[in-house]
Design a protein around this motif. Sequence first.
Motif, PDB file in Angstrom:
ATOM      1  N   THR A  92       0.817  -1.198   0.000  1.00 16.85           N
ATOM      2  CA  THR A  92       0.000   0.000   0.000  1.00 16.85           C
ATOM      3  C   THR A  92       0.846   1.241   0.000  1.00 16.85           C
ATOM      4  O   THR A  92       1.992   1.248   0.389  1.00 16.85           O
ATOM      5  CB  THR A  92      -0.899   0.035   1.233  1.00 16.85           C
ATOM      6  OG1 THR A  92      -0.044   0.016   2.371  1.00 16.85           O
ATOM      7  CG2 THR A  92      -1.822  -1.141   1.264  1.00 16.85           C
ATOM      8  N   ASP A  94       0.168   3.590   1.916  1.00 15.21           N
ATOM      9  CA  ASP A  94       0.283   3.927   3.339  1.00 15.21           C
ATOM     10  C   ASP A  94       1.618   3.464   3.880  1.00 15.21           C
ATOM     11  O   ASP A  94       2.298   4.171   4.593  1.00 15.21           O
ATOM     12  CB  ASP A  94      -0.836   3.255   4.138  1.00 15.21           C
ATOM     13  CG  ASP A  94      -2.174   3.841   3.773  1.00 15.21           C
ATOM     14  OD1 ASP A  94      -3.164   3.174   4.065  1.00 15.21           O
ATOM     15  OD2 ASP A  94      -2.211   4.940   3.182  1.00 15.21           O
ATOM     16  N   TRP A 153     -13.377   2.722  12.523  1.00 15.87           N
ATOM     17  CA  TRP A 153     -12.794   2.038  11.380  1.00 15.87           C
ATOM     18  C   TRP A 153     -13.398   2.535  10.095  1.00 15.87           C
ATOM     19  O   TRP A 153     -14.566   2.910  10.057  1.00 15.87           O
ATOM     20  CB  TRP A 153     -13.008   0.529  11.504  1.00 15.87           C
ATOM     21  CG  TRP A 153     -12.393  -0.073  12.720  1.00 15.87           C
ATOM     22  CD1 TRP A 153     -13.015  -0.258  13.935  1.00 15.87           C
ATOM     23  CD2 TRP A 153     -11.056  -0.529  12.882  1.00 15.87           C
ATOM     24  NE1 TRP A 153     -12.131  -0.828  14.819  1.00 15.87           N
ATOM     25  CE2 TRP A 153     -10.926  -1.001  14.203  1.00 15.87           C
ATOM     26  CE3 TRP A 153      -9.955  -0.590  12.032  1.00 15.87           C
ATOM     27  CZ2 TRP A 153      -9.732  -1.536  14.699  1.00 15.87           C
ATOM     28  CZ3 TRP A 153      -8.771  -1.126  12.516  1.00 15.87           C
ATOM     29  CH2 TRP A 153      -8.676  -1.584  13.852  1.00 15.87           C
ATOM     30  N   ARG A 154     -12.609   2.489   9.045  1.00  9.69           N
ATOM     31  CA  ARG A 154     -13.126   2.806   7.730  1.00  9.69           C
ATOM     32  C   ARG A 154     -13.022   1.563   6.859  1.00  9.69           C
ATOM     33  O   ARG A 154     -11.953   0.990   6.683  1.00  9.69           O
ATOM     34  CB  ARG A 154     -12.320   3.943   7.107  1.00  9.69           C
ATOM     35  CG  ARG A 154     -12.732   4.245   5.680  1.00  9.69           C
ATOM     36  CD  ARG A 154     -12.209   5.562   5.244  1.00  9.69           C
ATOM     37  NE  ARG A 154     -12.784   6.663   6.017  1.00  9.69           N
ATOM     38  CZ  ARG A 154     -12.474   7.920   5.830  1.00  9.69           C
ATOM     39  NH1 ARG A 154     -11.593   8.255   4.929  1.00  9.69           N
ATOM     40  NH2 ARG A 154     -13.032   8.865   6.551  1.00  9.69           N
ATOM     41  N   LYS A 155     -14.162   1.174   6.327  1.00 15.84           N
ATOM     42  CA  LYS A 155     -14.181  -0.022   5.491  1.00 15.84           C
ATOM     43  C   LYS A 155     -13.597   0.327   4.128  1.00 15.84           C
ATOM     44  O   LYS A 155     -13.953   1.333   3.531  1.00 15.84           O
ATOM     45  CB  LYS A 155     -15.620  -0.506   5.337  1.00 15.84           C
ATOM     46  CG  LYS A 155     -15.743  -1.859   4.711  1.00 15.84           C
ATOM     47  CD  LYS A 155     -17.197  -2.294   4.698  1.00 15.84           C
ATOM     48  CE  LYS A 155     -17.345  -3.642   4.050  1.00 15.84           C
ATOM     49  NZ  LYS A 155     -18.753  -4.069   4.009  1.00 15.84           N
ATOM     50  N   TYR A 156     -12.709  -0.502   3.638  1.00 17.91           N
ATOM     51  CA  TYR A 156     -12.125  -0.210   2.337  1.00 17.91           C
ATOM     52  C   TYR A 156     -12.248  -1.378   1.368  1.00 17.91           C
ATOM     53  O   TYR A 156     -11.786  -1.298   0.225  1.00 17.91           O
ATOM     54  CB  TYR A 156     -10.654   0.205   2.471  1.00 17.91           C
ATOM     55  CG  TYR A 156      -9.721  -0.876   2.955  1.00 17.91           C
ATOM     56  CD1 TYR A 156      -9.494  -1.037   4.304  1.00 17.91           C
ATOM     57  CD2 TYR A 156      -9.080  -1.726   2.056  1.00 17.91           C
ATOM     58  CE1 TYR A 156      -8.633  -2.022   4.756  1.00 17.91           C
ATOM     59  CE2 TYR A 156      -8.209  -2.711   2.507  1.00 17.91           C
ATOM     60  CZ  TYR A 156      -7.994  -2.846   3.858  1.00 17.91           C
ATOM     61  OH  TYR A 156      -7.135  -3.820   4.295  1.00 17.91           O
ATOM     62  N   GLY A 157     -12.898  -2.414   1.799  1.00 17.11           N
ATOM     63  CA  GLY A 157     -13.074  -3.509   0.868  1.00 17.11           C
ATOM     64  C   GLY A 157     -13.870  -4.657   1.454  1.00 17.11           C
ATOM     65  O   GLY A 157     -14.016  -4.775   2.666  1.00 17.11           O
ATOM     66  N   TYR A 170     -12.835  -5.658   5.031  1.00 15.15           N
ATOM     67  CA  TYR A 170     -11.523  -5.108   5.350  1.00 15.15           C
ATOM     68  C   TYR A 170     -11.689  -3.689   5.899  1.00 15.15           C
ATOM     69  O   TYR A 170     -12.371  -2.864   5.297  1.00 15.15           O
ATOM     70  CB  TYR A 170     -10.642  -5.076   4.107  1.00 15.15           C
ATOM     71  CG  TYR A 170     -10.382  -6.436   3.522  1.00 15.15           C
ATOM     72  CD1 TYR A 170      -9.292  -7.184   3.936  1.00 15.15           C
ATOM     73  CD2 TYR A 170     -11.239  -6.988   2.572  1.00 15.15           C
ATOM     74  CE1 TYR A 170      -9.053  -8.444   3.404  1.00 15.15           C
ATOM     75  CE2 TYR A 170     -11.010  -8.241   2.037  1.00 15.15           C
ATOM     76  CZ  TYR A 170      -9.922  -8.968   2.458  1.00 15.15           C
ATOM     77  OH  TYR A 170      -9.689 -10.216   1.931  1.00 15.15           O
ATOM     78  N   LYS A 172      -9.693  -0.230   7.835  1.00  8.62           N
ATOM     79  CA  LYS A 172      -8.497   0.481   8.277  1.00  8.62           C
ATOM     80  C   LYS A 172      -8.930   1.376   9.410  1.00  8.62           C
ATOM     81  O   LYS A 172     -10.078   1.844   9.443  1.00  8.62           O
ATOM     82  CB  LYS A 172      -7.971   1.364   7.139  1.00  8.62           C
ATOM     83  CG  LYS A 172      -6.968   0.709   6.239  1.00  8.62           C
ATOM     84  CD  LYS A 172      -6.518   1.699   5.187  1.00  8.62           C
ATOM     85  CE  LYS A 172      -5.734   1.011   4.098  1.00  8.62           C
ATOM     86  NZ  LYS A 172      -5.530   1.886   2.938  1.00  8.62           N
ATOM     87  N   LYS A 182      -5.033  -2.377  10.807  1.00 13.88           N
ATOM     88  CA  LYS A 182      -6.063  -2.911   9.912  1.00 13.88           C
ATOM     89  C   LYS A 182      -6.775  -4.048  10.613  1.00 13.88           C
ATOM     90  O   LYS A 182      -6.224  -4.681  11.503  1.00 13.88           O
ATOM     91  CB  LYS A 182      -5.426  -3.453   8.626  1.00 13.88           C
ATOM     92  CG  LYS A 182      -4.901  -2.394   7.705  1.00 13.88           C
ATOM     93  CD  LYS A 182      -4.230  -3.066   6.537  1.00 13.88           C
ATOM     94  CE  LYS A 182      -3.297  -2.097   5.835  1.00 13.88           C
ATOM     95  NZ  LYS A 182      -2.427  -2.778   4.883  1.00 13.88           N
TER      96      LYS A 182
END
Length: 304
Positions: A92, A94, A153-157, A170, A172, A182
């Motif tokens: 990533t 990141d 949390w932020r869902k990214y997938g 998933y 972050k 994560k």
Amino acid sequence: MDQYSSSSLVDTSLDLTIGVTRMRVEEDPPQTSALVEELNRVSAENKKLSEMLTLMCDNYNVLRKQLVEYENKSNMTERDQTSPPKKRKSPTRDDAFSSAVIGGASESSSTDQDEYLCKKQREETVVKEKVSRVYYKTEASDTTLVVKDGYQWRKYGQKVTRDNPSPRAYFKCACAPICSVKKKVQRSVEDQSVLVATYEGEHNHPMPSQIDSNNNLNRYISVGGSPTEPAAANRSSSLTAAVTTVDLIESKKVTSPTSRIDFPEVQKLLVEQMASSLTKDPNFTAALAAAVTGRLYQQNQTKK
DNA sequence: CGAATTTGACCCGCGC
DNA sequence: GCGCGGGTCAAATTCG
């Protein structure tokens, strides 16, 4: 670990008898005996439950000790084998960002050497990263893959994997890229009502929900690792539920310590509210069920 | 309207 | 080299 063993010393009693007995005696003698009897019965039950909980905590501590010892042993043997981790590193931006910032070498054009160094750093951070798994008991009908662990949390997938028909989500940490933790959340293959959350890395910031201590999140009592690290490996769902309940009770206990002593009506109201909120709370019922089944299972084991 | 979530496309490691 | 599968990205969509 010590943190948790100390939690087993916590008075888990619901303390439902607070002042109520005295109040009733003065008001209505014929009904009192029945009420007192009921209260005695409830407090005896309560005492039993807390004993069971303490026992479970003790058992858990023993198991955890064994697990840690086992993990230490296996880590020692893994270190002897010089083979690099097979799993693909998350390539990533990141990671690239963080490594660049840490190294103080941002904005530089990426040469092959830089890339190599970044890769190496990434590998090292992945090896260092703490990976832990936590089980959450939820309603089977609840299709959301949301785990209320106190962090944002932020869902990214989301992906459907081969080994499990239920999708894997998933997340972050919402503080990313400052906090690069994560987590993956997926329903257990064996038990659809159990959510398996896999945490990677450690939070470098306090839990947001600590500010709002009165919300009814599935908060943790840290069993191992740092206090900001919510996850501890291989915690059973029943224990999580039990722990949650202890936490819940404790938080309710401190809601209004002064009013409990001073005003009988408020006490009564408090007791009623406490009782109703506890019975309505799925966490409480889950914890109760978990504690009872755990005890039953234990009794069965000892009989055999 | 901005933030959060969804979801298809893409990337990359691994096994064959 | 190719296909598979897990993980991530980012445009589209939804939500508050």
